[in-house]
Design a protein around this motif. Structure first.
Motif, short mmCIF file in Angstrom:
data_model
loop_
_atom_site.label_atom_id
_atom_site.label_comp_id
_atom_site.label_asym_id
_atom_site.label_seq_id
_atom_site.Cartn_x
_atom_site.Cartn_y
_atom_site.Cartn_z
N TRP A 1 -6.60 -4.32 7.27
CA TRP A 1 -6.52 -3.15 6.40
C TRP A 1 -6.76 -3.48 4.93
O TRP A 1 -6.97 -2.58 4.10
CB TRP A 1 -5.16 -2.47 6.54
CG TRP A 1 -3.99 -3.41 6.37
CD1 TRP A 1 -3.30 -4.03 7.35
CD2 TRP A 1 -3.41 -3.81 5.13
NE1 TRP A 1 -2.30 -4.80 6.81
CE2 TRP A 1 -2.34 -4.69 5.46
CE3 TRP A 1 -3.66 -3.51 3.79
CZ2 TRP A 1 -1.55 -5.28 4.47
CZ3 TRP A 1 -2.88 -4.09 2.81
CH2 TRP A 1 -1.84 -4.97 3.16
N SER B 1 1.11 3.41 2.27
CA SER B 1 1.68 3.62 3.60
C SER B 1 2.77 2.61 3.94
O SER B 1 3.37 2.68 5.01
CB SER B 1 0.57 3.54 4.65
OG SER B 1 0.03 2.23 4.73
N ARG C 1 2.35 -0.81 4.09
CA ARG C 1 1.87 -2.12 4.52
C ARG C 1 1.98 -3.10 3.35
O ARG C 1 1.88 -2.72 2.18
CB ARG C 1 0.42 -2.01 5.00
CG ARG C 1 0.29 -1.36 6.36
CD ARG C 1 -1.14 -1.21 6.76
NE ARG C 1 -1.28 -0.90 8.17
CZ ARG C 1 -2.25 -0.18 8.69
NH1 ARG C 1 -3.19 0.32 7.91
NH2 ARG C 1 -2.30 0.05 9.99
N SER C 2 2.17 -4.38 3.70
CA SER C 2 2.35 -5.37 2.64
C SER C 2 1.67 -6.68 3.00
O SER C 2 1.40 -6.96 4.17
CB SER C 2 3.85 -5.62 2.40
OG SER C 2 4.46 -6.23 3.52
N ASN C 3 1.41 -7.47 1.96
CA ASN C 3 0.78 -8.77 2.15
C ASN C 3 1.22 -9.68 1.00
O ASN C 3 1.32 -9.22 -0.15
CB ASN C 3 -0.74 -8.64 2.15
CG ASN C 3 -1.43 -9.84 2.78
OD1 ASN C 3 -1.17 -10.19 3.93
ND2 ASN C 3 -2.32 -10.48 2.03
N THR D 1 0.85 -1.19 0.00
CA THR D 1 0.00 0.00 0.00
C THR D 1 0.88 1.24 0.00
O THR D 1 2.10 1.16 0.17
CB THR D 1 -0.91 0.03 1.24
OG1 THR D 1 -0.09 0.25 2.41
CG2 THR D 1 -1.67 -1.28 1.41
#
Length: 216
Positions: free
Chosen positions: A143, A109, A111-113, A107
């Motif tokens: 999120w 900001s 954040r990761s997945n 993202t």
């Protein structure tokens, strides 16, 4: 394949094709894969010969924060990897190869997945090449869907010709590559060319597909 969604879709596709390079697109029945539809997509070639989304599941659209129909598939990845993704997708659409891709989505900001992508060819005739695919994930953080994925880094690639390797994933393991930029979206260049067997920076690519000649 690591995730239930990609395994289930591959098994369905493999049953449909019944030894052929690919099933006909008219043989795919949404009702047969209704539990997977939110995570599935269909790609086609547009007038510029670029792979675009013909259809995309509701969860995929939510993950990326927009309606994906008509959107460029390679553009989901950072600019440095888009040429690679275009060639990999060409192999699925035109050469009836199977693509399994592990990647990290980010993202704005930071954040990761992790995600797993499976792309499977469909026989739509020479004028209407299409593929069926799914994007799966092991975890669904709180999120995801609220903060759109805006960037993606490839972790592993596997390209397979079903005729040459009928036992999918039996002979050639997926190739892990080092994780990139856990805190920043910009990273060193990952790919400039795509060849038969080639190492470029951190990435190793194995060519698949039915045509033994290099793709233009």
């Amino acid at each position: 394949m690591n995730f239930e969604g990609t395994i289930a879709l591959f098994q369905y596709w493999n049953r449909l094709r019944d030894g052929r390079p690919a099933p006909r697109r008219t043989e795919v029945e949404p009702a047969d894969i209704k539990t997977l539809l939110a995570d599935t997509f269909i790609l086609e070639k547009d007038t510029r010969d670029e792979a675009v989304f013909r259809l995309a599941g509701t969860r995929l659209c939510a993950i990326y924060g927009r309606e994906l129909k008509g959107f460029s598939f390679p553009s989901l990845w950072r600019e440095k990897d888009q040429r690679l993704m275009a060639r990999l997708t060409h192999g699925v659409l035109r050469q009836k190869s199977v693509l399994l891709l592990g990647y990290e989505g980010f993202t704005r900001s930071g954040r990761s997945n992790p995600f797993e992508l499976l792309a499977l060819p469909l026989d739509g005739g020479a004028e209407h090449p299409r593929c069926l695919g799914a994007i799966s994930m092991a975890e669904k953080p709180f999120w995801l869907g609220a903060e759109p994925i805006v960037d993606a880094v490839i972790d592993s690639i596997r390209v397979i010709d079903p005729d040459k390797e009928p036992m999918f994933l039996a002979n050639r393991p997926a190739i892990p590559v080092p994780s990139l930029a856990p805190t920043e979206l910009e990273t060193p260049q990952t790919m400039s060319e795509y060849g038969r067997v080639r190492r470029i920076r951190h990435l190793v690519v194995l060519e698949g597909g039915r045509d033994e000649q290099p793709m233009d």
